[in-house]
Motif scaffolding. Structure first.
Motif, PDB file in Angstrom:
ATOM      1  N   LEU A   1      48.343   2.540  65.460  1.00 52.66           N
ATOM      2  CA  LEU A   1      49.058   4.119  66.678  1.00 52.66           C
ATOM      3  C   LEU A   1      48.714   5.015  66.055  1.00 52.66           C
ATOM      4  O   LEU A   1      48.521   6.081  66.934  1.00 52.66           O
ATOM      5  CB  LEU A   1      50.077   3.037  67.556  1.00 52.66           C
ATOM      6  N   SER A   2      48.909   4.821  64.347  1.00 57.19           N
ATOM      7  CA  SER A   2      48.493   6.069  63.525  1.00 57.19           C
ATOM      8  C   SER A   2      46.796   6.718  63.686  1.00 57.19           C
ATOM      9  O   SER A   2      47.091   7.429  63.498  1.00 57.19           O
ATOM     10  CB  SER A   2      48.935   6.461  62.344  1.00 57.19           C
TER      11      SER A   2
ATOM     12  N   ARG B   1      41.449   6.808  70.030  1.00 60.74           N
ATOM     13  CA  ARG B   1      42.323   6.481  71.158  1.00 60.74           C
ATOM     14  C   ARG B   1      41.328   5.252  71.907  1.00 60.74           C
ATOM     15  O   ARG B   1      40.434   4.571  72.344  1.00 60.74           O
ATOM     16  CB  ARG B   1      42.407   7.127  72.795  1.00 60.74           C
TER      17      ARG B   1
ATOM     18  N   THR C   1      51.170   1.380  73.669  1.00 65.95           N
ATOM     19  CA  THR C   1      51.400   1.820  73.412  1.00 65.95           C
ATOM     20  C   THR C   1      52.415   1.552  75.157  1.00 65.95           C
ATOM     21  O   THR C   1      53.109   1.800  75.101  1.00 65.95           O
ATOM     22  CB  THR C   1      50.714   3.187  74.155  1.00 65.95           C
TER      23      THR C   1
ATOM     24  N   MET D   1      56.524   1.007  75.360  1.00 64.31           N
ATOM     25  CA  MET D   1      56.781   1.933  75.500  1.00 64.31           C
ATOM     26  C   MET D   1      58.895   1.601  76.651  1.00 64.31           C
ATOM     27  O   MET D   1      59.112   2.322  77.266  1.00 64.31           O
ATOM     28  CB  MET D   1      56.214   2.667  77.252  1.00 64.31           C
TER      29      MET D   1
ATOM     30  N   VAL E   1      61.418   2.189  74.846  1.00 62.51           N
ATOM     31  CA  VAL E   1      61.346   3.579  74.778  1.00 62.51           C
ATOM     32  C   VAL E   1      62.895   3.481  75.778  1.00 62.51           C
ATOM     33  O   VAL E   1      63.210   4.735  76.129  1.00 62.51           O
ATOM     34  CB  VAL E   1      60.536   4.213  74.855  1.00 62.51           C
TER      35      VAL E   1
ATOM     36  N   PRO F   1      64.502  12.746  73.978  1.00 64.23           N
ATOM     37  CA  PRO F   1      63.562  12.150  73.044  1.00 64.23           C
ATOM     38  C   PRO F   1      63.339  11.889  71.893  1.00 64.23           C
ATOM     39  O   PRO F   1      63.286  11.183  70.959  1.00 64.23           O
ATOM     40  CB  PRO F   1      62.201  13.065  73.635  1.00 64.23           C
TER      41      PRO F   1
ATOM     42  N   ALA G   1      63.553   9.128  69.652  1.00 59.07           N
ATOM     43  CA  ALA G   1      62.830   8.758  67.223  1.00 59.07           C
ATOM     44  C   ALA G   1      63.514   8.423  66.407  1.00 59.07           C
ATOM     45  O   ALA G   1      62.696   7.923  65.151  1.00 59.07           O
ATOM     46  CB  ALA G   1      62.248  10.632  67.557  1.00 59.07           C
TER      47      ALA G   1
ATOM     48  N   GLY H   1      62.572   5.786  64.239  1.00 59.79           N
ATOM     49  CA  GLY H   1      61.669   6.114  63.214  1.00 59.79           C
ATOM     50  C   GLY H   1      62.819   5.581  61.746  1.00 59.79           C
ATOM     51  O   GLY H   1      61.927   5.999  60.838  1.00 59.79           O
TER      52      GLY H   1
ATOM     53  N   ASN I   1      61.340   2.656  61.223  1.00 58.67           N
ATOM     54  CA  ASN I   1      60.334   2.204  60.705  1.00 58.67           C
ATOM     55  C   ASN I   1      60.230   2.541  59.236  1.00 58.67           C
ATOM     56  O   ASN I   1      59.096   1.946  58.223  1.00 58.67           O
ATOM     57  CB  ASN I   1      59.249   2.941  61.818  1.00 58.67           C
TER      58      ASN I   1
ATOM     59  N   LYS J   1      49.369  11.080  58.440  1.00 55.22           N
ATOM     60  CA  LYS J   1      49.501   9.921  58.694  1.00 55.22           C
ATOM     61  C   LYS J   1      48.562   8.941  58.001  1.00 55.22           C
ATOM     62  O   LYS J   1      49.095   7.656  57.379  1.00 55.22           O
ATOM     63  CB  LYS J   1      48.439   9.829  60.168  1.00 55.22           C
TER      64      LYS J   1
ATOM     65  N   TYR K   1      57.849   9.465  63.099  1.00 54.51           N
ATOM     66  CA  TYR K   1      57.743   8.747  64.269  1.00 54.51           C
ATOM     67  C   TYR K   1      57.335   9.650  64.920  1.00 54.51           C
ATOM     68  O   TYR K   1      56.161   9.093  66.276  1.00 54.51           O
ATOM     69  CB  TYR K   1      59.167   8.223  64.847  1.00 54.51           C
ATOM     70  N   ILE K   2      56.789  11.219  65.587  1.00 51.77           N
ATOM     71  CA  ILE K   2      56.985  11.494  66.579  1.00 51.77           C
ATOM     72  C   ILE K   2      54.641  12.068  66.166  1.00 51.77           C
ATOM     73  O   ILE K   2      54.192  11.988  67.047  1.00 51.77           O
ATOM     74  CB  ILE K   2      57.898  13.250  66.019  1.00 51.77           C
TER      75      ILE K   2
ATOM     76  N   ASN L   1      53.282  10.319  63.841  1.00 48.22           N
ATOM     77  CA  ASN L   1      52.635   8.839  63.551  1.00 48.22           C
ATOM     78  C   ASN L   1      52.102   7.828  64.935  1.00 48.22           C
ATOM     79  O   ASN L   1      51.109   7.413  65.078  1.00 48.22           O
ATOM     80  CB  ASN L   1      52.817   8.047  62.501  1.00 48.22           C
TER      81      ASN L   1
ATOM     82  N   PRO M   1      51.583   8.749  67.995  1.00 53.11           N
ATOM     83  CA  PRO M   1      51.370  10.528  68.877  1.00 53.11           C
ATOM     84  C   PRO M   1      51.712  10.017  70.305  1.00 53.11           C
ATOM     85  O   PRO M   1      51.899  10.418  71.432  1.00 53.11           O
ATOM     86  CB  PRO M   1      49.975  10.783  69.228  1.00 53.11           C
ATOM     87  N   ASN M   2      50.788   8.860  70.756  1.00 52.66           N
ATOM     88  CA  ASN M   2      50.780   8.790  72.613  1.00 52.66           C
ATOM     89  C   ASN M   2      52.242   7.693  73.053  1.00 52.66           C
ATOM     90  O   ASN M   2      52.150   8.798  73.473  1.00 52.66           O
ATOM     91  CB  ASN M   2      50.212   7.235  72.282  1.00 52.66           C
ATOM     92  N   ILE M   3      53.221   7.117  71.818  1.00 53.60           N
ATOM     93  CA  ILE M   3      54.357   6.670  72.323  1.00 53.60           C
ATOM     94  C   ILE M   3      55.133   8.189  72.864  1.00 53.60           C
ATOM     95  O   ILE M   3      56.238   8.655  74.077  1.00 53.60           O
ATOM     96  CB  ILE M   3      55.103   6.304  71.257  1.00 53.60           C
TER      97      ILE M   3
ATOM     98  N   LEU N   1      54.252  10.706  75.638  1.00 50.56           N
ATOM     99  CA  LEU N   1      54.532   9.970  76.716  1.00 50.56           C
ATOM    100  C   LEU N   1      56.578  10.469  77.539  1.00 50.56           C
ATOM    101  O   LEU N   1      56.474  10.559  77.671  1.00 50.56           O
ATOM    102  CB  LEU N   1      54.606   8.619  77.112  1.00 50.56           C
ATOM    103  N   MET N   2      56.851  10.658  75.959  1.00 53.59           N
ATOM    104  CA  MET N   2      58.666  10.791  75.880  1.00 53.59           C
ATOM    105  C   MET N   2      58.497  12.174  76.197  1.00 53.59           C
ATOM    106  O   MET N   2      59.491  12.783  77.077  1.00 53.59           O
ATOM    107  CB  MET N   2      59.317  10.304  74.178  1.00 53.59           C
ATOM    108  N   LEU N   3      58.099  12.932  75.316  1.00 54.17           N
ATOM    109  CA  LEU N   3      58.304  14.190  75.375  1.00 54.17           C
ATOM    110  C   LEU N   3      57.243  15.395  76.346  1.00 54.17           C
ATOM    111  O   LEU N   3      58.212  16.154  77.358  1.00 54.17           O
ATOM    112  CB  LEU N   3      58.288  15.209  74.157  1.00 54.17           C
TER     113      LEU N   3
END
Lengths: 215, 215
Positions: A110-111, A115, A123, A127, A130, A153, A157, A161, A164, B104, B165-166, B168, B170-172, B175-177
Motif C-alpha cells: 500500500l505504501s 497505483r 484498499t 476499508m 475502517v 478519521p 488512524a 497506526g 502497525n 515511506k 498510517y496516514i 503510508n 494514502p489510499n485508505i 478515503l477516510m478524510l
DNA sequence: TGCACTCAATCAATCGTTTGATTAATTTTG
DNA sequence: CAAAATTAATCAAACGATTGATTGAGTGCA
C-alpha cells in the motif's frame, strides 16, 4: 495425486508469503523461495508462471481468507457505543499476531507510490474494517457517548497506526519494549493484553472525556 | 573547488533520495542513480563506499537536522514537560509531512525483518529520536505532570504510528478524510494543522488526565 | 504411449563493485 | 617562480556474482 499437488502449491505459497514479507518483492529471490520450500526452482515458473505471478497468488489466497473473516462482524444492538468499540479494539489486537507477517506485506504494498490494481483491491477490503469502526464512532458521537469534536478519521488512524507501528518496525518496538516483539510467547502472554489495555485507555481518554478537552 | 565537490555530492544525494524513495533500496540500481545524476557510476563508490553507504548518507542527511532540533527541545530547562512534548509533536508533524515519500521508504525498509546490516543502522539512528521523546515522557511522569501509569513505549508508538498510517496508506486515509492526502496544498493548509491539533489533544487526554483513568 | 511433473543445466540480463588509465588540482621542491 | 611530485577526481571497461527464466532430458503414473 491431485491433493498432493494442491498441498505442494500451498506449501510453496506459505514459504513465499513468509519470504516476501521478510524481504520484500525485490529482496526475495526465486532461488531462496524454492530452496526454502524444498522444490526445484523451475516449479515456481511451472506453477505460477513468473515471480510476479507467485506474488499475486500469495496475495489472492490471503485476501480470500480475509474476506470470509470479515463477514462475521455483527452489529450487536444491546451493547453501548463504548463497549462496541472496546470489543473492536480487543478483536483487532487479538488478530495482529496471526497475520502479522502478511500485515507487513499489505502495508508495504500500500505504501508503494504506483497505483496498481492490486493496491486498489487491498484498499477496498481494508476499508470494510475502517468503515465498521467509523460507524461505531459516529453513532457514539450522535448519542452523546463520545466527545462531540472527535476527529474520527484520525482516531481510526491511531488505532490502526499504533498496531502497525509495533508490528511493522519490530526492531524499534523491541528496543522500546525491552523484549523481542517477534517472540510469540511474549506477544501472546504480555504484549497482547498490554496493547489492549493501553489502546482502550488511550481511546477512552480521548473520546469519553468530560473535562475541558478543547485546548 | 571544494564547494563544487560538496554540491556534486549533494546533487547525487538528491537524486538518490528520489530514486530510493520511488523504487526502494533493492529496486533502485546504482546505474540508474548515477545515470540520473549525470555522474560516472564509480563515483558512487568513490564518494560513499557502497550502495548501502549511499543510502545511509541520504538517510543521515535527512534526519540529522531533526535530531539536533529534538535535542534542543529536550535540553531546554525553561519549558514544562507538556510544552516540550507538544513542541516535539508539532515539529514532528511539520517535518514528516514534507518528506513523506522518504518516510515511506524508511518504513518499507524497516519492515523487512531479515536485512540485518542496513535495518540495524536505520534502527540505531531512529532510536535517538525515540529515546529523546522517551526522556521527555519519563521526566514528566517523574515530576508529576504526566499520568503515572503511562505506557511510555506504546504512547511513542501511537505518535509515530498515527502519522505513519496516514502517509503510508494514502489510499485508505484519503478515503477516510475525503481528500487526497497526496495533494500538497491540502496537506499544508488543512491536514497538517489538523493532525497537530488532534495529536496533542489525544496525547494530552491520555497523559494529563486527572479523573479516573484506570478502567 | 501419452501426459503431467520434476530436475540439473544453462540462458541472457543485470546487479554492485573494482580496476587501471587519464585528467585536474594541489603541494613540494630546487 | 617554475618544474616536479603528489594527490584527488573522473572515466570506460570489465569483474564475478546473482537475478528470473528457459530448456530438454528424464520420471512415474494412467
Amino acid at each position: 495425486m491431485d491433493k498432493d499437488k494442491i498441498d505442494k502449491k500451498d506449501h510453496i505459497l506459505d514459504v513465499a508469503e513468509k519470504i516476501f514479507s521478510d524481504l520484500g518483492f525485490d529482496g526475495a529471490s526465486t532461488r531462496m523461495i524454492s530452496g526454502e520450500a524444498g522444490v526445484n526452482m523451475a516449479m515456481l515458473n511451472y506453477y505460477f508462471g513468473s515471480k510476479e505471478g507467485l506474488f499475486l497468488a500469495v496475495f489472492e489466497r490471503k485476501i480470500s481468507s480475509f474476506q470470509t473473516l470479515l463477514q462475521n462482524i455483527g452489529n450487536d444492538e444491546s451493547m453501548s457505543s463504548w463497549d462496541k468499540l472496546a470489543k473492536c479494539i480487543d478483536n483487532y489486537v487479538e488478530r495482529i499476531i496471526v497475520n502479522n507477517c502478511f500485515q507487513k506485506l499489505i502495508n508495504r504494498e500500500l505504501s508503494m507510490s504506483k497505483r496498481s490494481e492490486l493496491s486498489d483491491k487491498i484498499t477496498q477490503i481494508l476499508m470494510v474494517n475502517v468503515l465498521e469502526i467509523k460507524k461505531i464512532l459516529d453513532d457514539g458521537i450522535k448519542n452523546g457517548t463520545f466527545f462531540k469534536d472527535t476527529d474520527t478519521p484520525l482516531a481510526i488512524a491511531t488505532i490502526f497506526g499504533t498496531k502497525n507501528y509495533i508490528i511493522n518496525t519490530p526492531n524499534i518496538s523491541s528496543l522500546m519494549l525491552g523484549h523481542d516483539v517477534r517472540d510469540e510467547k511474549y506477544l501472546e502472554e504480555q504484549l497482547k493484553p498490554r496493547v489492549k489495555t493501553y489502546m482502550k485507555r488511550l481511546i477512552k481518554a480521548y473520546l469519553v472525556n468530560d473535562n475541558d478537552n478543547t485546548k
